[in-house]
Enzyme design. Structure first.
Site, PDB file in Angstrom:
ATOM      1  N   CYS A 269     -31.022 -42.823   0.850  1.00 17.41           N
ATOM      2  CA  CYS A 269     -30.373 -41.547   1.143  1.00 17.41           C
ATOM      3  C   CYS A 269     -31.311 -40.339   0.970  1.00 17.41           C
ATOM      4  CB  CYS A 269     -29.112 -41.440   0.292  1.00 17.41           C
ATOM      5  SG  CYS A 269     -27.934 -40.268   0.945  1.00 17.41           S
TER       6      CYS A 269
ATOM      7  N   ARG B 101     -19.185 -34.344   5.597  1.00 21.66           N
ATOM      8  CA  ARG B 101     -19.992 -35.384   4.957  1.00 21.66           C
ATOM      9  C   ARG B 101     -19.579 -36.743   5.532  1.00 21.66           C
ATOM     10  NH1 ARG B 101     -23.031 -33.485   1.045  1.00 21.66           N
ATOM     11  NH2 ARG B 101     -23.577 -35.559   0.345  1.00 21.66           N
TER      12      ARG B 101
ATOM     13  N   HIS C 299     -25.720 -46.677  -0.788  1.00 23.78           N
ATOM     14  CA  HIS C 299     -25.719 -46.778  -2.246  1.00 23.78           C
ATOM     15  C   HIS C 299     -24.916 -48.032  -2.563  1.00 23.78           C
ATOM     16  CE1 HIS C 299     -27.207 -42.659  -2.886  1.00 23.78           C
ATOM     17  NE2 HIS C 299     -26.509 -42.352  -1.815  1.00 23.78           N
TER      18      HIS C 299
HETATM   19  N1  GLN Z   1     -28.294 -34.492  -0.197  1.00 22.25           N
HETATM   20  C1  GLN Z   1     -28.410 -35.401   0.874  1.00 22.25           C
HETATM   21  C2  GLN Z   1     -27.259 -35.295   1.866  1.00 22.25           C
HETATM   22  O1  GLN Z   1     -26.202 -34.840   1.505  1.00 22.25           O
HETATM   23  C3  GLN Z   1     -28.572 -36.813   0.344  1.00 22.25           C
HETATM   24  C4  GLN Z   1     -27.331 -37.298  -0.378  1.00 22.25           C
HETATM   25  C5  GLN Z   1     -27.532 -38.621  -1.070  1.00 22.25           C
HETATM   26  O2  GLN Z   1     -28.620 -38.972  -1.501  1.00 22.25           O
HETATM   27  N2  GLN Z   1     -26.422 -39.321  -1.253  1.00 22.25           N
HETATM   28  O3  GLN Z   1     -27.420 -35.684   3.004  1.00 22.25           O
END
Ligand code: GLN
Length: 248
Positions: A99, A133, A198
């Site tokens: 990520c 998101r 993750h």
């Molecule tokens: N901050 C980054 C995003 O929101 C990565 C998030 C993450 O590592 N889960 O895309």
């Protein structure tokens, strides 16, 4: 496993205090335990902001995920180390980047507020923050070392990543993946695997862990034979999630 010697692998955990979303440290634990169960000695070195690291000496480098704020805090430090990391990657260093760590290996990450976090430009990809998101469980089909398998994980990112001349890690069966549009998930280059998953990713998907261990051993010792372990519990947990996401 190797005639006459007990192999040792050095694992490098980058910025464990900043890049640590969703138990990403579990990836280090899974890698280490699966080595130890096979009598492979593992040393873990943690590298924080301002600390030196010799990537050439490492066998496996792990970069986890982080919020935009945390990515911003460590990005400049990683940039200072980028020349050595690039060289080691060209020398087949094994890397797993999740990520936020994945995004920083590319050209840039433009956050939703318009701020541009420059990447290391090691991989031909870029990331644009989106209004919504991309969150939820993901199933991906991957082909590692000639073996096709379905892996699962959990994604939560604003960034939409687009690959240039680069192979994805796999194709999305359920969930969003790199950008919610092209069905690609993650990226691959030499011995670098990148993903939005993750989970932690490696405890959930022992097949990927063993692939990374094999690549690390091959690079350091050439001659390897990884004994199989009993993964029945991990595999049935994975199957439950796959049934839920894509049906049996
Ligand atoms: N901050 C980054 C995003 O929101 C990565 C998030 C993450 O590592 N889960 O895309």
């Amino acid at each position: 496993m190797l005639r006459g010697i007990r192999p040792k692998l050095t694992v490098c955990h980058m910025y464990p205090d900043l890049l640590n979303l969703y138990g990403d440290r579990g990836n280090i634990i899974a890698f280490t335990r699966r080595c130890q169960w096979r009598d492979i000695h593992v040393e873990v070195q943690q590298v924080n902001i301002g600390e030196k690291v010799s990537f050439e000496q490492m066998d496996f480098v792990f970069l986890g995920g982080g919020s935009d704020r945390e990515q911003n805090l460590m990005a400049a430090d990683l940039m200072e180390k980028s020349g050595y990391l690039r060289e080691a990657i060209e020398g087949n260093l094994v890397v797993l980047a999740i990520c936020g760590g994945y995004q920083l290996l590319g050209k840039y990450y433009r956050t939703i507020t318009g701020e541009v976090i420059p990447g290391l430009n090691i991989l031909d990809l870029y990331t644009e923050g989106g209004q919504t998101r991309l969150i939820g469980n993901v199933a991906v089909e991957v082909d590692l070392g000639g073996v096709r398998q379905k892996v699962t994980g959990f994604e939560n990112h604003s960034g939409r990543t687009y690959l240039g001349n680069l192979e994805p890690l796999g194709s999305v069966l359920a969930g969003q993946g790199n950008n919610g549009e092209d069905k690609k998930e993650g990226a691959r280059y030499r011995n670098v695997l990148c993903t939005y998953l993750h989970g932690p990713f490696l405890p959930k998907n022992p097949f990927v862990t063993d692939y990374l261990i094999s690549c690390s051993l091959k690079r350091r010792y050439r001659d390897i034979l990884l004994e199989p372990l009993d993964d029945s519990i991990e595999n049935s947990a994975n199957q439950v999630m796959l049934n839920r996401l894509i049906g049996s």
